[in-house]
Design an enzyme around this catalytic site. Structure first.
Site, short mmCIF file in Angstrom:
data_model
loop_
_atom_site.label_atom_id
_atom_site.label_comp_id
_atom_site.label_asym_id
_atom_site.label_seq_id
_atom_site.Cartn_x
_atom_site.Cartn_y
_atom_site.Cartn_z
N GLU A 200 -6.39 5.08 8.04
CA GLU A 200 -6.41 6.41 7.83
C GLU A 200 -7.14 6.71 7.36
OE1 GLU A 200 -2.58 5.65 5.99
OE2 GLU A 200 -1.77 5.07 8.02
N ASN B 197 0.78 -1.51 -0.21
CA ASN B 197 0.00 -0.33 0.28
C ASN B 197 1.33 1.62 0.14
OD1 ASN B 197 -2.28 1.83 0.62
ND2 ASN B 197 -1.97 0.95 2.65
N GLY C 116 3.08 2.84 10.66
CA GLY C 116 4.37 3.33 10.52
C GLY C 116 5.31 4.00 11.91
N HIS D 137 -9.45 1.86 5.93
CA HIS D 137 -7.77 1.33 6.24
C HIS D 137 -8.10 2.77 7.47
CE1 HIS D 137 -3.68 2.58 6.64
NE2 HIS D 137 -2.97 1.71 6.28
N SER E 66 4.00 -1.70 9.95
CA SER E 66 5.78 -2.34 10.11
C SER E 66 6.15 -3.59 9.77
CB SER E 66 6.18 -1.66 11.89
OG SER E 66 5.64 -0.17 11.92
N GLU F 10 -4.69 -4.81 11.20
CA GLU F 10 -3.77 -3.47 11.98
C GLU F 10 -3.86 -3.22 12.88
OE1 GLU F 10 -2.06 -2.55 7.14
OE2 GLU F 10 -3.51 -1.43 7.21
N LYS G 9 0.04 4.44 -0.23
CA LYS G 9 -1.04 5.01 -0.10
C LYS G 9 -0.46 7.01 -0.45
CE LYS G 9 -0.10 3.37 4.76
NZ LYS G 9 -0.25 3.72 5.67
P1 13P Z 1 3.63 0.76 7.69
O1 13P Z 1 4.03 -1.14 6.95
O2 13P Z 1 4.02 1.90 6.82
O3 13P Z 1 3.65 0.69 9.33
O4 13P Z 1 2.43 0.65 7.42
C1 13P Z 1 0.93 -0.87 7.55
C2 13P Z 1 -0.22 0.16 6.59
O5 13P Z 1 -1.00 0.87 6.86
C3 13P Z 1 -0.31 -0.69 5.34
O6 13P Z 1 -1.57 -0.40 5.06
#
Ligand code: 13P
Length: 254
Positions: A100, A9, A176, A98, A216, A170, A11
């Site tokens: 976010e 992903n 992140g 997601h 992560s 997640e 983003k």
């Molecule tokens: P990270 O791998 O950067 O922690 O992000 C995970 C994520 O949100 C994938 O959709």
């Protein structure tokens, strides 16, 4: 045998040139280095989807997904992108819910249930994201939160429909942050989610549903996570922005 899926992903990262460079590198490395059977998904920003689709057309190890879609089929919804448009541009998967989107765009479970319907109606496989915040885990509310996200987002589906859904766990506190859930923590939640599916539908259906872990994931922790009984792949953020680390994560899935 459940399908194993490693999804990158992106983003809101990479301009067109950077994105095309990244996809070409991933595609070439997979052809040279990966003999396994996992599917690797590229999940770029909407605007790169058509170009990525053309670039990966000759590589059966790579598939394409989007990060979001509208809950409507079509019409006067300025700025929105429909599931049907994504399908017509070569997508086969779409990420729904997601954290976010839930946090910054106020998407709630009822809204996400509509997006799941829109995706399925256009024959896209939704990757439905769920996961608790740090505060929820500290209050030991994570099972309740997950139960609510899964039931309100997915349990309106028929037994036939749920089989076309992928789930991604997640934990928000691991996204992140560099702080991965331990394999035991992730496995515990994946088994819990599979149990919810078994209760609502059947054990046979639950056993066929792909449940990815995200938060992560890196080359250093991927193999251990993938060895867990109920972890069927990963939804990768930061480490998917570099060809070497993304391909090494894919290679951790035999
Ligand atoms: P990270 O791998 O950067 O922690 O992000 C995970 C994520 O949100 C994938 O959709």
């Amino acid at each position: 045998m459940r399908k194993k899926i490693i999804a990158g992903n992106w983003k809101m990262n990479k301009n067109l040139e950077e994105g095309m460079g990244l996809v070409s590198e991933i595609s070439n490395m997979l052809k040279d280095e990966y003999q396994g059977s996992a599917l690797a998904l590229i999940i770029p920003p909407f605007i790169h989807i058509n170009a990525v689709s053309k670039l990966i057309a000759d590589n059966s190890k790579l598939g394409l997904g989007a990060q979001n879609c509208s809950n409507h089929q079509s019409g006067a919804f300025t700025g929105e992108v429909s599931a049907e448009m994504l399908k017509s541009c070569g997508c086969t998967y779409v990420v729904i819910g997601h954290s976010e989107r839930r946090e910054y765009f106020n998407e709630n479970n009822a809204w996400l249930a509509q997006k799941i319907n829109a995706a399925l109606a256009s024959h896209l496989t939704p990757i439905y994201c769920c996961g608790e915040t740090l505060a929820e885990r500290e209050k030991e509310e994570h099972f309740t939160v997950l139960q609510k996200q899964i039931s309100e987002g997915l349990f309106h589906l028929s037994a036939a429909q749920i089989q076309h859904v992928v789930i991604a766990y997640e934990p928000v506190w691991a996204i992140g942050t560099g702080k991965t859930a331990s394999t035991a923590q992730a496995q515990e939640i994946h088994a819990f989610i599979r149990g919810l599916i078994a209760q609502k539908y059947s054990d046979a259906i639950a056993q066929e549903i792909t449940i990815q872990y995200g938060g992560s994931v890196k080359p250093e922790n991927a193999a251990e996570l993938f060895a867990a009984a109920d972890i069927d792949g990963a939804l990768v953020g930061g480490a998917a922005l570099q060809s070497r680390s993304f391909v090494d994560i894919i290679k951790a899935m035999a």
